[in-house]
Design an enzyme around this catalytic site. Structure first.
Site, PDB file in Angstrom:
ATOM      1  NE  ARG A  36      -3.605   0.228   2.662  1.00  0.00           N
ATOM      2  CZ  ARG A  36      -4.341   0.095   3.747  1.00  0.00           C
ATOM      3  NH1 ARG A  36      -4.288   1.008   4.697  1.00  0.00           N
ATOM      4  NH2 ARG A  36      -5.134  -0.941   3.911  1.00  0.00           N
ATOM      5  CG  HIS A  82      -6.283  -1.215  -5.582  1.00  0.00           C
ATOM      6  ND1 HIS A  82      -5.075  -1.611  -5.054  1.00  0.00           N
ATOM      7  CD2 HIS A  82      -6.661  -0.143  -4.842  1.00  0.00           C
ATOM      8  CE1 HIS A  82      -4.733  -0.816  -4.056  1.00  0.00           C
ATOM      9  NE2 HIS A  82      -5.687   0.078  -3.906  1.00  0.00           N
ATOM     10  CE1 TYR A 127     -21.219  15.555 -13.738  1.00  0.00           C
ATOM     11  CE2 TYR A 127     -20.048  15.632 -11.638  1.00  0.00           C
ATOM     12  CZ  TYR A 127     -21.232  15.646 -12.365  1.00  0.00           C
ATOM     13  OH  TYR A 127     -22.432  15.765 -11.704  1.00  0.00           O
TER      14      TYR A 127
END
Length: 750
Positions: A36, A82, A127
């Site tokens: 991570r 993931h 968007y």
């Protein structure tokens, strides 16, 4: 055993809580460290970043492709590789698209991807649209060529690359930050050309030192034009140890008397800087600044305007103060902690990082060449079989037409391998043309030359180094650019002190008999005419400036310091000075002075002892003050006398009407103590308060001494004091009849 697992009667496995929690926490820690928070030295990416880049390449989102909605990429990333939150994956993706966060962005974004002022102001992933940048090809171009290991994804349904085959040390180029368990990483970004040159230098000389590499790498190179002001020696030490810190300072210039800030430190926000300056202005801690404006636009991404109050303002000093108190100067921690090619996290030096990356690059290149060589040899083998078929085409066709199982017959008749026989059987009729034989021979020649070249490179360390060097130079040529963060040596920024920031006004500080203190503006103040509380009256006054400290003396010989600018106004009746000091109970304040630190004063006790001190030595930051004047038994402190120069004469008068005049130079200059005897009075008479010094003054040759006794006074010019002149420590001479009881001395100019 304490940690032994047991099986209960009901078949439930039982484990001691200590063993379970220890294992669970260690597993979690290792996951956070390796999967991570820390980047891998090979490609410089954390797992989430690697998975985003790989998923985008699998979606065909190369730099030349059309943009696709970011939600599509994030969906693939969290669905296939993931298994975490979509917002975490999208934020990681946004960071890789921001050219003010990444030195060499990996994602090319279309839409609102945040701004330097507010990096978190990006639009939602539904968007925005994205694709990979051209630079991302440096990480991906060799992926399908057997260069890296592949591992199963989280659910085992597909494979993903363990690392990407980076062609340059991306771990240094884009840098990264991360907080794991028990460790963290902070790697600053660097310039591609500089890093490539340093890597080539290490490739050519494996014993190169950090100092040698620093000839090529000047220092980190952030995505902003702000100055890197860390000394070169500190930067080199940082590269040697893998730990250190960096300082960046905004760049600015003067334009029509105003200050224009054109570049901010890495991750500094222009709006936050203006807010920090505005807060100081509102708190009246920045009187030299008149106005602030943000004039940033598309042509000038950073243009902050600071208007000084007048052209007399020292702009350099003002900017130094702002560097020390705002984000116009920032410090960054450096911790070169990465996961090495051995899979272990470690803080590495610059030579360690580049040397280990070169090991990875050499192995990647070897695997790529071997993969290609295997392909070439396989194709040559097939071409050899096809050539046999073309030379015996009629017989081959006959076998295929007549035999039920033509493959074994072909293999036996022409000595072919299974692969060659399969290739012949897969031939299309259109490839039976006469020219096909020439094509095969031409392809054989090309592949044979490539095979020889690959084998020669794989068999020669020198040729392998030359290939790696050539490929590094190609990447630097294609994607390299000039340094953005100039390295400049600057002095440390220093903030203005509270005294420097305040306006310097003349003030008169007044202390009453009962210890109430206040400050009146100006020096023409009639202190005795001020309003006092009932039963209280004027006692002491000191004239000075609002930025000077007030030094107060008590009857025990201690001095205390109070800031003049913090005192209440003389419009009211003030406040008890004891509220600001920790004076002994029953202390009486009988001396007060103001002036510069170099101002010299005469300190004396009424036992006839005194010395010269500087006001700077009498100041104390402690509320309890400091012991300055040591008092003989029964003695009290006299009001200190400010000194204009060292050439005057001391006048001391006792209660018996005795007066002695002697040169001031005969008194020592000290910071504390009892002092030397000024006028001789037996100590027993002082202790019994039978005789003591009433007043001390310092007179120059041009002054007139006025001696008060009740309502009467006596004016004596300096030339008339000859009768009283003597050596320090004498008894002095008696004053004329009527002045045996002296109330005070005043020095007036002639």
């Amino acid at each position: 055993m304490e940690n032994q697992t047991t099986i209960a009667n009901d078949g439930v496995e039982q484990l001691p809580l200590k063993a379970y929690t220890e294992k669970a926490y260690l597993d979690y820690s290792m996951y956070v460290i390796l999967d991570r928070a820390l980047p891998n030295i090979a490609d410089g990416l954390k797992p989430v970043q690697r998975r985003i880049v790989y998923a985008m390449s699998e979606l065909g989102l190369k730099a030349t492709a059309k943009f696709k909605k970011s939600a599509r990429t994030v969906g693939d990333v969290i669905g296939k590789f993931h298994p975490h939150g979509d917002s975490a994956a999208y934020e990681a993706m946004v960071l890789m698209a921001q050219n003010f966060s990444y030195r060499y962005p990996l994602v090319d974004g279309q839409g609102n991807w945040g701004s330097p002022d507010d990096p978190k102001s990006f639009a939602a992933m539904r968007y925005t649209e994205s694709r990979l940048t051209a630079y991302a090809d440096v990480l991906l171009s060799e992926l399908g060529q057997g260069t890296v290991d592949w591992v199963p994804n989280f659910d085992g349904t597909m494979d993903e690359p363990s690392v990407l085959p980076a062609r340059v040390p991306n771990v240094l180029l884009n840098g990264t930050t991360g907080i794991a368990v028990g460790m963290a990483t902070d790697i600053p970004p660097h310039n591609l050309r500089e890093v490539v040159n340093a890597t080539i230098a290490l490739l050519d000389n494996s014993k190169a030192s950090v100092a040698d590499l620093c000839e090529h790498i000047q220092g980190p190179d952030f995505p902003t034009g702000a100055e890197l002001i860390t000394p070169r020696a500190d930067i080199q030490k940082m590269y040697e140890t893998g730990r250190g810190s960096l300082r960046m300072r905004a760049t600015w210039h003067k334009e029509d008397g105003d200050v224009i800030v054109t570049a901010l430190p890495y991750q500094a926000s222009g709006s936050k800087v203006l807010e920090q300056i505005a807060q100081q202005m509102q708190a009246k801690k920045l009187p030299m600044v008149a106005d602030l404006r943000d004039e940033s636009d598309h042509e000038n991404p950073t243009r902050l305007l600071i208007v000084p109050r007048s052209n007399r303002v020292d702009v350099e000093a003002m900017m130094n103060h702002l560097f020390a108190t705002t984000d116009l100067e920032k410090t960054y921690r450096v911790n070169l902690n990465v996961i090495g090619i051995d899979g272990r996290p470690q803080v590495k030096s610059l030579t360690g990082m580049l040397g280990e990356w070169l090991e990875f690059r050499t192995e990647t290149t070897r695997r790529r060449l071997q993969y290609r060589l295997d392909k070439v040899l396989a194709r040559l083998h097939i071409l050899e079989g096809l050539l046999i078929a073309y030379l015996n085409i009629d017989e081959v066709i006959a076998i295929i037409r007549t035999e039920d199982k033509p493959k074994p017959v072909l293999m036996e008749r022409f000595g072919l391998s299974d692969t060659q026989a399969e290739a012949i059987l897969e031939l299309k009729l259109r490839h039976l043309a006469k020219l096909e034989e020439m094509k095969i021979r031409g392809e054989q020649d090309e592949l044979a030359a490539e095979r020889d070249n690959l084998e020669a490179t794989l068999g020669s360390p020198r040729k392998m180094k030359n290939l790696i060097r050539k490929e590094l130079k190609e990447v630097a040529e294609q994607y390299g650019d000039d340094r953005r963060s100039p390295l400049v040596e600057r002095t440390d920024a220093k903030a203005f002190s509270e005294e420097e920031l305040m306006s310097v006004d003349p003030v008169t500080v007044v202390l009453s008999e009962k210890g109430w203190i206040r400050a009146a503006k100006g020096h023409d103040v009639d202190a005795e005419a001020l309003s006092y509380k009932s039963g209280d009256k004027f006692k002491l006054a000191a004239k000075g400036r609002s930025n000077q400290p007030v030094i107060i003396f008590d009857n025990s010989g201690r001095s205390y310091t109070v800031a003049a600018h913090t005192l209440p106004s003389a419009r009211g009746q003030g406040e008890p000075v004891t509220g600001r000091l920790n004076a002994p109970s029953g202390a009486v304040f009988n001396g007060m002075l103001m002036g510069s630190d170099d101002q010299r004063v005469l300190l004396a006790s009424d036992a006839g002892y005194g010395f010269v001190a500087k006001l700077g030595d009498l100041q104390s930051k402690n509320r309890a003050g400091k012991a300055v004047l040591t008092l003989p038994k029964g003695a009290e402190v006299l009001n200190p006398v400010p000194l204009d120069d060292a050439h005057g004469h001391v006048v001391a008068v006792t209660t018996e009407g005795r007066m002695l005049v002697f040169p001031l130079a005969e008194l020592p200059e000290m910071s504390r103590g009892k002092g030397n005897k000024m006028i001789g009075i037996p100590s027993a008479r002082v202790a019994a308060r039978e005789e003591y010094v009433v007043a001390v003054a310092v007179i120059n040759e041009t002054d007139v001494l006025r001696v008060f006794s009740g309502k009467r006074y006596l004016n004596l010019k300096f030339s008339e004091l000859e009768h009283y002149l003597g050596e320090r420590g004498r008894r002095g001479h008696k004053l004329p009849r009527g002045f045996q009881k002296v109330d005070g001395l005043v020095i007036n100019p002639a």
